[in-house]
Design a protein around this motif. Structure first.
Motif: not given
Length: 293
Positions: A36-46, A142-150, A239-242
């Motif tokens: 839940e914390l990971i899915e909450g992302g930076i907003e939850m950590v902040t 967060k969900r990652a698919k076809n992500v650019d290196e940048a 491979i789609e990352l979750l």
């Protein structure tokens, strides 16, 4: 921030979530799960950080001494663990391998996960050549698919230490393939904490393995062939990352199989793997129980 999962020693097997004030320090219990914390992302950590910064000694905080808890793996239920092979220049060289032209990717099962303080069950009836591999582990945020290196680092939640244990003789007898050699119980040790990406610069971190106190591996993430951004981008295009997925980014030179004579984990060995700024995982090798079901 440093996030851990733990069990209170006197309260059974319930896994709880906490903030570790420093490596090896007190733990502040917080609500929810790591997923839940990971899915909450930076907003939850902040939000958590603001709460602690505004009143770090609030009376309603449950603060636990380390002697009262046992850490478990900070990630216990990812959808997958992605492994990367031959990703250090010195590691490839000591094995007599050419540097790969693109990342070598393999999968590990979540059932292989263990944490610091866990026993490493050696499947001695099947293999006698279990090797150590210290690794920087990336935790996807967060969900990652076809992500650019940048943009790749935008998809990172944090980092932890990984040990990718490997049965070398099984690779040799399985056509050079790695799946069977890397998926025994306990062969993916993670911990001791997940350190959020704002506190780690992953491009120049020292890694080390000690076995019974003797240094076996010493390396630096600056020696990677493919960097963190390249790996995330490359994997996400196949491979789609979750959220909560783990990428083990490879290991430096110092493998047991490359020593003369070769060295492998023995029953009773104490294996300690460290990454600077994150901490140390400690496993002790024992004999796996053979059970049928």
């Amino acid at each position: 921030m440093r996030f851990v999962q733990f069990k209170e020693n006197e309260k059974g097997d319930e896994i709880q979530l906490g903030i570790e004030r420093r490596d090896g320090g007190e733990i502040i219990q917080i609500e929810g799960t790591m997923q839940e914390l990971i899915e909450g992302g930076i907003e939850m950590v902040t939000s958590l950080k603001k709460q602690l910064d505004s009143d770090p000694s609030a009376s309603d905080l449950k603060v636990l001494q380390r002697s009262k808890v046992s850490l478990v793996s900070p990630i216990t239920n990812p959808s997958k663990i992605i492994g990367i092979g031959l990703n250090y220049k010195d590691g490839a060289a000591e094995l007599g391998k050419a540097e790969p032209k693109s990342p070598i990717v393999f999968l590990k099962l979540p059932l292989t996960i263990s944490g610091t303080g866990s026993m490493l069950p050696l499947p001695n009836s099947i293999t006698r050549q279990v090797d150590w591999e210290v690794e920087l582990a990336v935790v996807i945020g967060k969900r990652a698919k076809n992500v650019d290196e940048a943009d790749a680092l935008d998809y990172v939640f944090g980092y932890t230490v990984g040990i990718d244990y490997t049965a070398r003789d099984i690779i040799a007898t399985n056509g050079g393939l790695w799946t069977l050699a890397k998926n025994f119980p306990g062969f993916s040790s993670l911990g001791p904490a997940i350190v959020t990406k704002d506190e780690i610069i992953p491009f120049n971190l020292k890694l080390e393995t000690r076995v019974n106190g003797a240094i076996k591996q010493q390396g630096n993430t600056s020696n990677m062939i493919f960097g963190i951004q390249e790996l995330i981008s490359y994997v996400s295009k196949h491979i789609e990352l979750l959220p909560g997925d783990v990428i083990l980014t490879g290991t430096p030179a110092g493998l047991g199989v490359a020593k003369n004579p070769p060295e492998f984990v023995q029953v009773g060995d104490k294996i300690e793997c460290s990454v600077a700024g994150i901490g140390t995982i400690v496993n002790t090798a024992t004999v796996a129980r053979e059970t049928k079901s």
